[in-house]
Write an enzyme that holds these catalytic residues in place. Structure first.
Site, PDB file in Angstrom:
ATOM      1  CG  ASP A  28     -40.804 -29.258 -16.191  1.00  0.00           C
ATOM      2  OD1 ASP A  28     -40.670 -30.098 -17.043  1.00  0.00           O
ATOM      3  OD2 ASP A  28     -40.593 -28.173 -16.212  1.00  0.00           O
ATOM      4  CG  ASP A  37     -36.678 -30.984 -19.487  1.00  0.00           C
ATOM      5  OD1 ASP A  37     -36.791 -30.228 -20.600  1.00  0.00           O
ATOM      6  OD2 ASP A  37     -37.455 -30.610 -18.323  1.00  0.00           O
TER       7      ASP A  37
END
EC number: 3.4.23.36
Length: 165
Positions: A123, A141
């Protein structure tokens, strides 16, 4: 002969592949240009912050054992297969269903590859306003959230339309 499946919807898998490649490319760039934990301010309220998330969305189950992490891999794989089957079976539905399913498939594939190859999802997009921080996320995401939002809104719209008129 009545065909209950729509092969034409599978043409939308190009969008899944594009999202997966964009996700892989951005994660590769972050991994080759940053150290884990390094932060770069991109815009006010937006940072590039390289972290690895071994858990699920929003950092859930971050401390889960290896057994559960592999269980997540299998569950996510089944979800991807279910979305591909659902895409294949869409008949006489608005195009937004095919697009949104393809977005979810592409995002899920991108994160699944990270889990299999590295044991954690990379991330790097960090959004914050003063002391409030949204959990760090990635391109996959974004695609998953947009895809689910589109199909939820459209499903709700179709439900209201069919039940009120």
């Amino acid at each position: 002969m009545n065909n209950k499946y729509n092969y034409k919807n599978l043409k939308w898998l190009w969008l899944s592949i594009l999202i997966m490649l964009l996700d892989i490319g951005t994660k590769y760039w972050v991994k080759t240009h940053f150290w884990i934990g390094e932060v770069l301010s991109v815009l006010p309220g937006i940072n590039c912050y390289y972290v690895c998330n071994p858990g699920l969305a929003f950092g859930l189950f971050t401390n889960a054992s290896l057994y559960y992490r592999w269980l997540f891999v299998w569950i996510i794989t089944l979800v991807i297969v279910a979305f591909i089957i659902a895409l294949y079976k869409l008949i006489e539905r608005p195009k937004c269903y095919s697009i949104s399913y393809s977005m979810v498939i592409g995002g899920a594939l991108g994160n699944l590859l990270d889990r299999i190859l590295y044991g954690a999802v990379v991330d790097f997009i960090d959004v914050h306003i003063k002391n409030w921080h949204w959990p760090t996320f990635n391109v996959a995401d974004i695609a998953i959230c947009i895809g689910i939002t589109i199909v939820t809104i459209r499903f709700y719209y179709d439900f209201i339309k069919n039940n009120l008129y």
